[in-house]
Design a protein around this motif. Sequence first.
Motif, PDB file in Angstrom:
ATOM      1  N   SER A 126      52.381  -2.700  33.359  1.00 54.97           N
ATOM      2  CA  SER A 126      52.234  -3.096  32.012  1.00 54.97           C
ATOM      3  C   SER A 126      50.398  -2.962  31.670  1.00 54.97           C
ATOM      4  CB  SER A 126      52.614  -4.616  32.161  1.00 54.97           C
ATOM      5  OG  SER A 126      51.817  -5.395  33.036  1.00 54.97           O
ATOM      6  N   GLY A 127      49.847  -2.796  32.649  1.00 63.14           N
ATOM      7  CA  GLY A 127      48.522  -2.874  32.365  1.00 63.14           C
ATOM      8  C   GLY A 127      47.848  -1.502  31.932  1.00 63.14           C
ATOM      9  N   LEU A 128      48.716  -0.504  32.448  1.00 62.87           N
ATOM     10  CA  LEU A 128      48.180   0.925  31.977  1.00 62.87           C
ATOM     11  C   LEU A 128      48.030   1.252  30.805  1.00 62.87           C
ATOM     12  CD1 LEU A 128      50.558   2.875  34.608  1.00 62.87           C
ATOM     13  CD2 LEU A 128      48.302   2.469  34.905  1.00 62.87           C
ATOM     14  N   ARG A 129      46.789   1.884  30.364  1.00 59.84           N
ATOM     15  CA  ARG A 129      46.621   2.228  29.086  1.00 59.84           C
ATOM     16  C   ARG A 129      47.145   3.502  28.564  1.00 59.84           C
ATOM     17  NH1 ARG A 129      44.895  -2.097  30.726  1.00 59.84           N
ATOM     18  NH2 ARG A 129      43.166  -3.226  29.860  1.00 59.84           N
ATOM     19  N   LEU A 130      48.408   3.699  28.683  1.00 63.30           N
ATOM     20  CA  LEU A 130      48.890   4.936  28.254  1.00 63.30           C
ATOM     21  C   LEU A 130      49.030   5.039  26.885  1.00 63.30           C
ATOM     22  CD1 LEU A 130      51.570   5.480  31.047  1.00 63.30           C
ATOM     23  CD2 LEU A 130      49.215   6.449  30.935  1.00 63.30           C
ATOM     24  N   ARG A 131      48.022   5.331  26.143  1.00 64.01           N
ATOM     25  CA  ARG A 131      48.012   5.671  24.823  1.00 64.01           C
ATOM     26  C   ARG A 131      48.684   6.608  24.162  1.00 64.01           C
ATOM     27  NH1 ARG A 131      41.740   5.232  22.831  1.00 64.01           N
ATOM     28  NH2 ARG A 131      41.779   3.158  23.955  1.00 64.01           N
ATOM     29  N   ALA A 132      49.399   6.370  23.177  1.00 63.61           N
ATOM     30  CA  ALA A 132      50.164   7.340  22.064  1.00 63.61           C
ATOM     31  C   ALA A 132      49.005   8.235  21.334  1.00 63.61           C
ATOM     32  CB  ALA A 132      51.228   6.551  21.499  1.00 63.61           C
ATOM     33  N   PRO A 133      49.415   9.314  20.875  1.00 67.05           N
ATOM     34  CA  PRO A 133      50.768   9.727  20.860  1.00 67.05           C
ATOM     35  C   PRO A 133      51.063  10.799  22.179  1.00 67.05           C
ATOM     36  CG  PRO A 133      49.349  10.978  19.452  1.00 67.05           C
ATOM     37  CD  PRO A 133      48.451   9.881  19.808  1.00 67.05           C
ATOM     38  N   ARG A 134      49.807  11.028  23.013  1.00 65.49           N
ATOM     39  CA  ARG A 134      50.067  12.183  24.156  1.00 65.49           C
ATOM     40  C   ARG A 134      49.354  11.565  25.532  1.00 65.49           C
ATOM     41  NH1 ARG A 134      49.219  14.840  19.438  1.00 65.49           N
ATOM     42  NH2 ARG A 134      46.887  14.714  19.738  1.00 65.49           N
ATOM     43  N   ALA A 135      50.269  11.437  26.368  1.00 59.53           N
ATOM     44  CA  ALA A 135      49.659  10.946  27.682  1.00 59.53           C
ATOM     45  C   ALA A 135      49.922  12.097  28.824  1.00 59.53           C
ATOM     46  CB  ALA A 135      50.661   9.569  28.313  1.00 59.53           C
ATOM     47  N   VAL A 136      48.878  12.141  29.698  1.00 58.40           N
ATOM     48  CA  VAL A 136      48.841  13.189  30.423  1.00 58.40           C
ATOM     49  C   VAL A 136      48.998  12.561  32.092  1.00 58.40           C
ATOM     50  CG1 VAL A 136      47.507  15.014  31.535  1.00 58.40           C
ATOM     51  CG2 VAL A 136      47.586  14.800  29.405  1.00 58.40           C
ATOM     52  N   ILE A 137      49.738  12.918  32.949  1.00 62.24           N
ATOM     53  CA  ILE A 137      49.953  12.405  34.257  1.00 62.24           C
ATOM     54  C   ILE A 137      49.418  13.703  35.150  1.00 62.24           C
ATOM     55  CG2 ILE A 137      51.474  11.642  36.003  1.00 62.24           C
ATOM     56  CD1 ILE A 137      53.311  10.465  33.837  1.00 62.24           C
ATOM     57  N   LEU A 138      48.416  13.080  36.162  1.00 65.60           N
ATOM     58  CA  LEU A 138      47.953  14.195  37.003  1.00 65.60           C
ATOM     59  C   LEU A 138      48.606  13.675  38.488  1.00 65.60           C
ATOM     60  CD1 LEU A 138      44.207  14.702  36.049  1.00 65.60           C
ATOM     61  CD2 LEU A 138      46.270  16.436  35.887  1.00 65.60           C
ATOM     62  N   LEU A 139      49.503  14.385  39.020  1.00 64.76           N
ATOM     63  CA  LEU A 139      49.902  13.979  40.303  1.00 64.76           C
ATOM     64  C   LEU A 139      49.054  14.859  41.575  1.00 64.76           C
ATOM     65  CD1 LEU A 139      51.747  12.509  42.352  1.00 64.76           C
ATOM     66  CD2 LEU A 139      53.412  14.526  41.855  1.00 64.76           C
ATOM     67  N   GLU A 140      48.236  14.249  42.304  1.00 65.87           N
ATOM     68  CA  GLU A 140      47.551  14.792  43.319  1.00 65.87           C
ATOM     69  C   GLU A 140      48.624  15.349  44.372  1.00 65.87           C
ATOM     70  OE1 GLU A 140      44.502  14.248  46.756  1.00 65.87           O
ATOM     71  OE2 GLU A 140      44.500  12.706  45.456  1.00 65.87           O
ATOM     72  N   SER A 141      48.569  16.707  44.583  1.00 66.40           N
ATOM     73  CA  SER A 141      49.567  17.097  45.399  1.00 66.40           C
ATOM     74  C   SER A 141      48.954  17.811  46.478  1.00 66.40           C
ATOM     75  CB  SER A 141      50.578  18.261  44.684  1.00 66.40           C
ATOM     76  OG  SER A 141      49.617  19.133  44.178  1.00 66.40           O
ATOM     77  N   SER A 142      47.804  17.312  47.090  1.00 67.97           N
ATOM     78  CA  SER A 142      46.970  17.932  48.220  1.00 67.97           C
ATOM     79  C   SER A 142      47.649  17.391  49.668  1.00 67.97           C
ATOM     80  CB  SER A 142      45.651  17.284  48.198  1.00 67.97           C
ATOM     81  OG  SER A 142      45.404  16.070  48.441  1.00 67.97           O
ATOM     82  N   GLY A 143      47.489  17.807  50.535  1.00 63.68           N
ATOM     83  CA  GLY A 143      47.820  17.716  52.129  1.00 63.68           C
ATOM     84  C   GLY A 143      47.828  16.112  52.374  1.00 63.68           C
ATOM     85  N   LEU A 162      45.178   9.189  29.893  1.00 69.20           N
ATOM     86  CA  LEU A 162      45.332  10.078  31.185  1.00 69.20           C
ATOM     87  C   LEU A 162      45.631   9.054  32.377  1.00 69.20           C
ATOM     88  CD1 LEU A 162      43.681  13.157  32.648  1.00 69.20           C
ATOM     89  CD2 LEU A 162      43.649  11.218  34.025  1.00 69.20           C
ATOM     90  N   LEU A 163      46.479   9.458  33.340  1.00 68.75           N
ATOM     91  CA  LEU A 163      46.712   8.726  34.464  1.00 68.75           C
ATOM     92  C   LEU A 163      46.963   9.631  35.733  1.00 68.75           C
ATOM     93  CD1 LEU A 163      47.834   6.481  36.268  1.00 68.75           C
ATOM     94  CD2 LEU A 163      50.113   6.919  35.612  1.00 68.75           C
ATOM     95  N   LEU A 164      46.003   9.317  36.612  1.00 75.63           N
ATOM     96  CA  LEU A 164      45.799  10.013  38.016  1.00 75.63           C
ATOM     97  C   LEU A 164      46.590   9.157  38.800  1.00 75.63           C
ATOM     98  CD1 LEU A 164      44.502  12.463  39.795  1.00 75.63           C
ATOM     99  CD2 LEU A 164      42.605  10.658  39.899  1.00 75.63           C
TER     100      LEU A 164
END
Length: 338
Positions: free
Chosen positions: A134-151, A260-262
Motif C-alpha cells: 500500500s505504501g509503494l509509490r507506483l505512480r501512473a501512467p507508466r510504472a517500471v519494475i526492475l527484477l534483479e536476476s543476479s546469482g 520505478l520499483l527495484l
Amino acid sequence: MKRRRETQSSALSFMDCICCGFGAVLLLFILTAKAQITDSQEQATQSQAAAETLQAAIRETEAKQMALEKEIEALDPQPDSNATSVAQLAAEQERLAKAIEAQAEALAALESEAEPSEEPAALDRPSADNSYLSGLRLRAPRAVILLESSGSMLAEDANSAVQIIQQGSGSNAPKWLRSKAAVRAVLAAIPKGTQVAIFAMAENTQALSGSPQNPYIDPYDNNALLSCLDRLDKLQASGGADLAKALQTVNQLQQRASSLLLIGDGLPSAPAPSNGALSEADRVQLFNRAMAQQFTYPFNTILFPFEGDPSAAGLFWKLSGRTGGITLIPDNDWPAAH
C-alpha cells in the motif's frame, strides 16, 4: 330461476398464451445463454441481442399486466357478478408478476456473465499483500519494475548461492521463487489505468514484458500478462547486477517512466573488476555511479536479505526518501513462493 352468467374465459386464455410465449423465450434463453457467452465478437453480439429480446419481453409483459389490472377494476362489482372470475384474474395477475420477476433475474444473470472479467488470468490477488504494497509509490501512467536476476538472488549468502549454481538447482531456490512471487504480487496490486514495463536486471537488462521497442503492457490485458508471466517463470538468475546500465535503459525509454520499483537484494555487483573480486566499498562506488543519473520519478525498493551487504538498506532508504519513494524489507514469509 335466473341463470348465472357463464364465466368469460377469453382474458384467461389470452394471458395463458402470453405466459406460454414468454415462458418459451425464457426457456430459449436458458438453453442457449451458456453457448452465447463466449469470447468471440459474433457470439457476444448474439448475447446482446438475446438480452434486448428479453428486455422487450419484460416491457410487453408489464404492459399486459397493467391491462389485466384495468380489466379487473372494470368488472361489475354487483353481487350477481362472478366472484370466481375476479379471483382467477387476480391469481393470473400474480402469476404474471412472478413471470416478470423471473425474466428480470434471467436478464441480470445474462448481463453479469456477458461482462468481461476485470482480473488478469492466472494471477491471484493476495489480500495479505496490502500491508506491504500500500505504501509503494507506483505512480501512473507508466510504472517500471526492475527484477534483479543476479546469482545472489538464489540465496541469502554468497557461499550458498555459489553452491546452488554449481548444483544447477537455481530454478527452485526459495529466495528466487519469492522474488518472482513478489513481481506477481505487485502486478496484482497495480491499479487500472497504469501501464507496466518489467525488466530483468543482471549484467545486461532485458525486457520481460511487451517488446524491446515498447515494453509497456496493460496488466489487465490477459494475453500480454500471460506472455510476460511465462517469460518470468523461465528467467534464470546468474552473474552480477549492473544497476547503472538498467537505469540507463529505463531513462532511454521513448515513453518516460513515472515511477520505478527495484526488487533486489543489495548493492550492484557489475561491472566487476578483472580479478572478479568486489569489496563492499567497490559496490558502494557502483551504487553511487548509478545514482549520478537524474531521477524524475519515485524510486521504490523491495529489498530481500543478503549477508555481507550492510550498507545497502541505508543507501536505498536514502534514495527512496530523496525521490519520494519507499524502501520495503519484507518478512521472511512474504510473499509465499508458488
